[in-house]
Design an enzyme around this catalytic site. Sequence first.
Site, PDB file in Angstrom:
ATOM      1  N   ARG A  69       0.828  -1.024   0.085  1.00  0.00           N
ATOM      2  CA  ARG A  69      -0.048  -0.073   0.122  1.00  0.00           C
ATOM      3  C   ARG A  69       1.115   1.307   0.126  1.00  0.00           C
ATOM      4  O   ARG A  69       1.864   1.120   0.595  1.00  0.00           O
ATOM      5  CB  ARG A  69      -1.050   0.092   1.267  1.00  0.00           C
ATOM      6  CG  ARG A  69      -1.920  -0.922   1.198  1.00  0.00           C
ATOM      7  CD  ARG A  69      -3.149  -0.851   2.311  1.00  0.00           C
ATOM      8  NE  ARG A  69      -2.422  -1.088   3.495  1.00  0.00           N
ATOM      9  CZ  ARG A  69      -1.686  -0.497   4.377  1.00  0.00           C
ATOM     10  NH1 ARG A  69      -2.104   0.828   4.418  1.00  0.00           N
ATOM     11  NH2 ARG A  69      -1.358  -0.782   5.530  1.00  0.00           N
ATOM     12  N   TYR A 197      -1.581  -3.591  -6.732  1.00  0.00           N
ATOM     13  CA  TYR A 197      -1.302  -4.357  -5.443  1.00  0.00           C
ATOM     14  C   TYR A 197      -2.276  -4.367  -4.521  1.00  0.00           C
ATOM     15  O   TYR A 197      -2.651  -3.389  -4.269  1.00  0.00           O
ATOM     16  CB  TYR A 197       0.125  -3.901  -4.900  1.00  0.00           C
ATOM     17  CG  TYR A 197       0.599  -5.373  -4.153  1.00  0.00           C
ATOM     18  CD1 TYR A 197       1.563  -6.034  -4.755  1.00  0.00           C
ATOM     19  CD2 TYR A 197       0.411  -5.247  -2.827  1.00  0.00           C
ATOM     20  CE1 TYR A 197       1.909  -7.334  -4.095  1.00  0.00           C
ATOM     21  CE2 TYR A 197       0.933  -6.454  -2.070  1.00  0.00           C
ATOM     22  CZ  TYR A 197       1.571  -7.420  -2.727  1.00  0.00           C
ATOM     23  OH  TYR A 197       2.002  -8.409  -2.167  1.00  0.00           O
ATOM     24  N   LYS A 206      -9.873  -2.274   1.452  1.00  0.00           N
ATOM     25  CA  LYS A 206      -9.594  -1.013   2.345  1.00  0.00           C
ATOM     26  C   LYS A 206     -10.211   0.070   1.630  1.00  0.00           C
ATOM     27  O   LYS A 206     -10.970   1.000   2.641  1.00  0.00           O
ATOM     28  CB  LYS A 206      -7.901  -0.798   2.299  1.00  0.00           C
ATOM     29  CG  LYS A 206      -7.173  -1.876   2.603  1.00  0.00           C
ATOM     30  CD  LYS A 206      -7.440  -2.277   4.193  1.00  0.00           C
ATOM     31  CE  LYS A 206      -6.339  -3.546   4.419  1.00  0.00           C
ATOM     32  NZ  LYS A 206      -6.403  -3.969   5.893  1.00  0.00           N
ATOM     33  N   HIS A 226     -10.977  -2.172  11.403  1.00  0.00           N
ATOM     34  CA  HIS A 226      -9.731  -3.012  10.664  1.00  0.00           C
ATOM     35  C   HIS A 226      -9.569  -4.002  12.065  1.00  0.00           C
ATOM     36  O   HIS A 226      -8.814  -4.000  12.484  1.00  0.00           O
ATOM     37  CB  HIS A 226      -8.538  -2.246  10.750  1.00  0.00           C
ATOM     38  CG  HIS A 226      -7.568  -2.712   9.981  1.00  0.00           C
ATOM     39  ND1 HIS A 226      -5.877  -2.306  10.180  1.00  0.00           N
ATOM     40  CD2 HIS A 226      -7.291  -4.056   9.065  1.00  0.00           C
ATOM     41  CE1 HIS A 226      -5.162  -3.433   9.369  1.00  0.00           C
ATOM     42  NE2 HIS A 226      -5.931  -4.175   8.921  1.00  0.00           N
ATOM     43  N   SER A 248      -1.561  -3.569  10.860  1.00  0.00           N
ATOM     44  CA  SER A 248      -1.218  -4.283   9.597  1.00  0.00           C
ATOM     45  C   SER A 248      -0.072  -5.220   9.821  1.00  0.00           C
ATOM     46  O   SER A 248       1.045  -4.361  10.162  1.00  0.00           O
ATOM     47  CB  SER A 248      -0.684  -3.576   8.087  1.00  0.00           C
ATOM     48  OG  SER A 248      -1.918  -2.551   8.020  1.00  0.00           O
ATOM     49  N   CYS A 250       0.479  -7.510  11.966  1.00  0.00           N
ATOM     50  CA  CYS A 250       0.590  -7.413  13.412  1.00  0.00           C
ATOM     51  C   CYS A 250      -0.030  -8.640  14.161  1.00  0.00           C
ATOM     52  O   CYS A 250      -0.278  -8.561  15.352  1.00  0.00           O
ATOM     53  CB  CYS A 250       0.225  -6.151  14.526  1.00  0.00           C
ATOM     54  SG  CYS A 250       1.695  -4.902  13.743  1.00  0.00           S
ATOM     55  N   ASP A 275      -9.320  -9.663   8.832  1.00  0.00           N
ATOM     56  CA  ASP A 275      -9.005  -8.172   8.471  1.00  0.00           C
ATOM     57  C   ASP A 275      -9.976  -7.024   8.760  1.00  0.00           C
ATOM     58  O   ASP A 275      -9.726  -5.898   9.109  1.00  0.00           O
ATOM     59  CB  ASP A 275      -8.622  -8.060   7.136  1.00  0.00           C
ATOM     60  CG  ASP A 275      -7.444  -7.121   6.833  1.00  0.00           C
ATOM     61  OD1 ASP A 275      -6.486  -6.823   7.531  1.00  0.00           O
ATOM     62  OD2 ASP A 275      -7.885  -6.359   5.871  1.00  0.00           O
ATOM     63  N   ARG A 364       2.013 -12.057  -0.203  1.00  0.00           N
ATOM     64  CA  ARG A 364       0.664 -12.484   0.339  1.00  0.00           C
ATOM     65  C   ARG A 364       0.100 -13.698  -0.500  1.00  0.00           C
ATOM     66  O   ARG A 364       0.283 -13.847  -1.668  1.00  0.00           O
ATOM     67  CB  ARG A 364      -0.281 -11.167   0.119  1.00  0.00           C
ATOM     68  CG  ARG A 364       0.415 -10.122   1.075  1.00  0.00           C
ATOM     69  CD  ARG A 364      -0.510  -9.448   1.756  1.00  0.00           C
ATOM     70  NE  ARG A 364      -0.105  -8.292   2.840  1.00  0.00           N
ATOM     71  CZ  ARG A 364      -0.695  -8.200   3.754  1.00  0.00           C
ATOM     72  NH1 ARG A 364      -1.772  -8.380   4.191  1.00  0.00           N
ATOM     73  NH2 ARG A 364      -0.111  -7.193   4.632  1.00  0.00           N
TER      74      ARG A 364
HETATM   75  P1  GTP Z   1      -2.613  -7.521   7.566  1.00  0.00           P
HETATM   76  O1  GTP Z   1      -3.189  -8.431   6.706  1.00  0.00           O
HETATM   77  O2  GTP Z   1      -1.465  -6.757   7.042  1.00  0.00           O
HETATM   78  O3  GTP Z   1      -3.838  -6.537   8.024  1.00  0.00           O
HETATM   79  O4  GTP Z   1      -1.887  -8.178   8.747  1.00  0.00           O
HETATM   80  P2  GTP Z   1      -2.268  -9.193  10.006  1.00  0.00           P
HETATM   81  O5  GTP Z   1      -2.619  -8.072  11.215  1.00  0.00           O
HETATM   82  O6  GTP Z   1      -3.488 -10.182   9.565  1.00  0.00           O
HETATM   83  O7  GTP Z   1      -1.011  -9.852  10.105  1.00  0.00           O
HETATM   84  P3  GTP Z   1      -0.441 -11.384  10.256  1.00  0.00           P
HETATM   85  O8  GTP Z   1      -1.310 -12.259  11.131  1.00  0.00           O
HETATM   86  O9  GTP Z   1      -0.599 -11.917   9.042  1.00  0.00           O
HETATM   87  O10 GTP Z   1       0.901 -11.317  11.113  1.00  0.00           O
HETATM   88  C1  GTP Z   1       2.100 -10.914  10.432  1.00  0.00           C
HETATM   89  C2  GTP Z   1       3.237 -11.259  10.986  1.00  0.00           C
HETATM   90  O11 GTP Z   1       3.171 -11.295  12.503  1.00  0.00           O
HETATM   91  C3  GTP Z   1       3.902 -12.687  10.717  1.00  0.00           C
HETATM   92  O12 GTP Z   1       5.072 -12.386  10.487  1.00  0.00           O
HETATM   93  C4  GTP Z   1       3.565 -13.507  12.063  1.00  0.00           C
HETATM   94  O13 GTP Z   1       4.636 -14.445  11.907  1.00  0.00           O
HETATM   95  C5  GTP Z   1       3.604 -12.354  13.135  1.00  0.00           C
HETATM   96  N1  GTP Z   1       2.949 -12.811  14.263  1.00  0.00           N
HETATM   97  C6  GTP Z   1       1.794 -13.259  14.248  1.00  0.00           C
HETATM   98  N2  GTP Z   1       1.341 -13.307  15.438  1.00  0.00           N
HETATM   99  C7  GTP Z   1       2.353 -13.406  16.213  1.00  0.00           C
HETATM  100  C8  GTP Z   1       2.583 -13.423  17.766  1.00  0.00           C
HETATM  101  O14 GTP Z   1       1.597 -13.893  18.565  1.00  0.00           O
HETATM  102  N3  GTP Z   1       3.886 -13.431  18.118  1.00  0.00           N
HETATM  103  C9  GTP Z   1       4.768 -12.950  17.404  1.00  0.00           C
HETATM  104  N4  GTP Z   1       6.227 -12.992  17.933  1.00  0.00           N
HETATM  105  N5  GTP Z   1       4.531 -12.717  15.803  1.00  0.00           N
HETATM  106  C10 GTP Z   1       3.424 -13.108  15.592  1.00  0.00           C
HETATM  107  C1  SPV Z   2      -2.888  -4.176   5.328  1.00  0.00           C
HETATM  108  O1  SPV Z   2      -2.056  -3.711   4.951  1.00  0.00           O
HETATM  109  O2  SPV Z   2      -3.815  -3.999   6.235  1.00  0.00           O
HETATM  110  C2  SPV Z   2      -3.826  -5.489   4.404  1.00  0.00           C
HETATM  111  C3  SPV Z   2      -3.057  -5.819   3.049  1.00  0.00           C
HETATM  112  O3  SPV Z   2      -4.688  -5.956   5.024  1.00  0.00           O
HETATM  113  S1  SPV Z   2      -3.659  -4.760   2.004  1.00  0.00           S
HETATM  114  O4  SPV Z   2      -5.107  -5.297   1.635  1.00  0.00           O
HETATM  115  O5  SPV Z   2      -2.621  -4.440   0.908  1.00  0.00           O
HETATM  116  O6  SPV Z   2      -3.993  -3.372   2.457  1.00  0.00           O
HETATM  117 MN    MN Z   3      -5.479  -5.192   7.060  1.00  0.00          MN
END
Ligand code: GTP
Ligand code: SPV
Ligand code: MN
Length: 582
Positions: A69, A197, A206, A226, A248, A250, A275, A364
């Site tokens: 983004r 993307y 979004k 979110h 994002s 996290c 999400d 992704r």
């Molecule tokens: P968006 O799709 O961008 O909104 O993100 P999301 O919040 O769904 O993120 P996602 O769950 O894919 O996590 C992204 C990163 O955080 C990855 O590298 C995971 O391995 C890491 N992660 C997720 N949960 C944990 C946790 O409980 N502990 C740690 N240390 N890392 C974590």
């Molecule tokens: C984020 O960045 O919070 C996402 C991925 O969930 S995107 O759809 O590219 O914004």
């Molecule tokens: Mn997101």
Amino acid sequence: MTSNQELLNWVKSVAGLTKPDRVHWCSGDAAENDRMAAEMLESGEFIELNPQSHPGCYLHRSDPGDVARVEHLTFICTPDREDAGPNNHWMDPEQAKAKMRSLFNGCMRGRTLYVIPYCMGPIDSPLARCGVEITDSAYVVANMRIMTRMGKAALARIEKEGGFVRGLHSIGELDPDRRFIMHFPEDLMIQSYGSGYGGNALLGKKCHALRIASYQARTEGWLAEHMLIVGVENPAGETHYIAAAFPSACGKTNLAMLIPPAAYKGWKIWTVGDDICWMHPGKDGRLWAINPEAGFFGVAPGTSATTNPNALAMLNRNAIFTNVGLTADRQPWWEGKDDNTPVKDWQGRDYDPDAGPAAQANSRFTVAVSQCPSYSEQAEAPRGVPISAIVFGGRRERLVPLVMESNSWAHGVLLGASMASETTAAATGAVGVVRRDPMAMKPFCGYNFADYWQHWLDMEQRVDHLPGIFHVNWFRKDTEGRFMWPGFGENMRVLEWIIDRCKGKASAVRTPIGQLPSVDSINVSGLEISAQTISDLLKVDAASWGAELDEIRSYLESYGERLPPALLSVLNHVSSELAASV
Ligand code: GTP
Ligand code: SPV
Ligand code: MN
């Protein structure tokens, strides 16, 4: 094509401006999808993955300058700049429309214009909303087909209802200097140019379900957030639904489909969404939530059999992988994957470990929610699921405890408003810099944050049985830089405490910043963690919190006159309690 004259006229006028060779109305059916996949294999937009290990899966390599983004090129265009607020980039709507008109002029010459009618939310849900995205990218069509309810049924709903969000998208020349993501909330309109993307291009996500929807939600009395939505079922068969907002990359996808540790025999996790969450006050006085999406667009790196086995299990069929590496036997590969080794990196070059990762940091996967082993049938429930707890959280190496509960709804809104997190690769720019990301909505709120916080505060008058509000942090590090909390499946232990608090069961210690678990109220059976670490994760250091509160105050005050006085008064209360505690 359609009986909706407004839609017909709009498509005609867009075609007149963009001058495509062909116009195609997407039906969303399998034959159409197969035909388009074959065309993309031909053009190189899709690379077929191993049909034995990954049937129906494709790899897409985006332009190397178009991998995330672009927040600095994302605008909210309202007549009054103040309505967009300090949290958004703003442009005058007329100026923005003129700028976009000149970019879109003739941009689809030689291309196909695809019309994608889509529905955000279960197709028969009164809480769902429809939109139409016009795009010149077949890859966008393939992704929208997974991420939304796309095609005939959505068009039928639009014809019945009338209204829809208008999204116009062109990949343009993929030139970062000719790239803009514009939102016109008052016109329910999105215009996106120059990127193919994720959140820049899949306009249902979004742009519609967060930026435009948050604006609508404010005027209509609901919340577009979110947040993931997860159901936690205990051995007695009781399910509580939790909505959690983390910035994002996290941990939303991971928490939404976690597998409980061995000590949690009989507990089940049900995934509703990872999400986005739309929450409405229900007739019974509770908040009811739907996931407006039908798919996951999840972060690939770090997804493994130890961190997220459910994700791995759904990624072996009918998935699109964007910007991951490739193994010799044509399987997708990313950093953190348990097995195999890459031979090609995300740009298709021979893999060289010294030249950087095989998978781009924001690579992704796109896959249907229904393929998740923990998929909840309730994801299709027209009325949604009732929310017991709202959880905020960020990536904070220091200071912020593992979990705390707000002292009141207004204090919970303050916890959300003062969220901060280290930046990630989900957006272009620096990674690892702590920034304020209120409610994880900094990049996604379609209006002034000050008005948004007031809207959150006002929910107290609208909803009789509000969920509890909590704040978590899985990312505390020790002096050696190691994560102090094991995270992933073990986060179940924190969810249990949260649910017990909602039921008035677990014990907590009241501190000025919130209510924290007593050290023995987090279940650590079967977990190797020292009593010292647990106590460190649950410690409130008054001096450091004093400094944090000062930062929060100056951040909130930067919103000026529109800042809700109630928010400031909760902050004052917290500050004075903290000062009195030392
Ligand atoms: P968006 O799709 O961008 O909104 O993100 P999301 O919040 O769904 O993120 P996602 O769950 O894919 O996590 C992204 C990163 O955080 C990855 O590298 C995971 O391995 C890491 N992660 C997720 N949960 C944990 C946790 O409980 N502990 C740690 N240390 N890392 C974590
Ligand atoms: C984020 O960045 O919070 C996402 C991925 O969930 S995107 O759809 O590219 O914004
Ligand atoms: Mn997101």
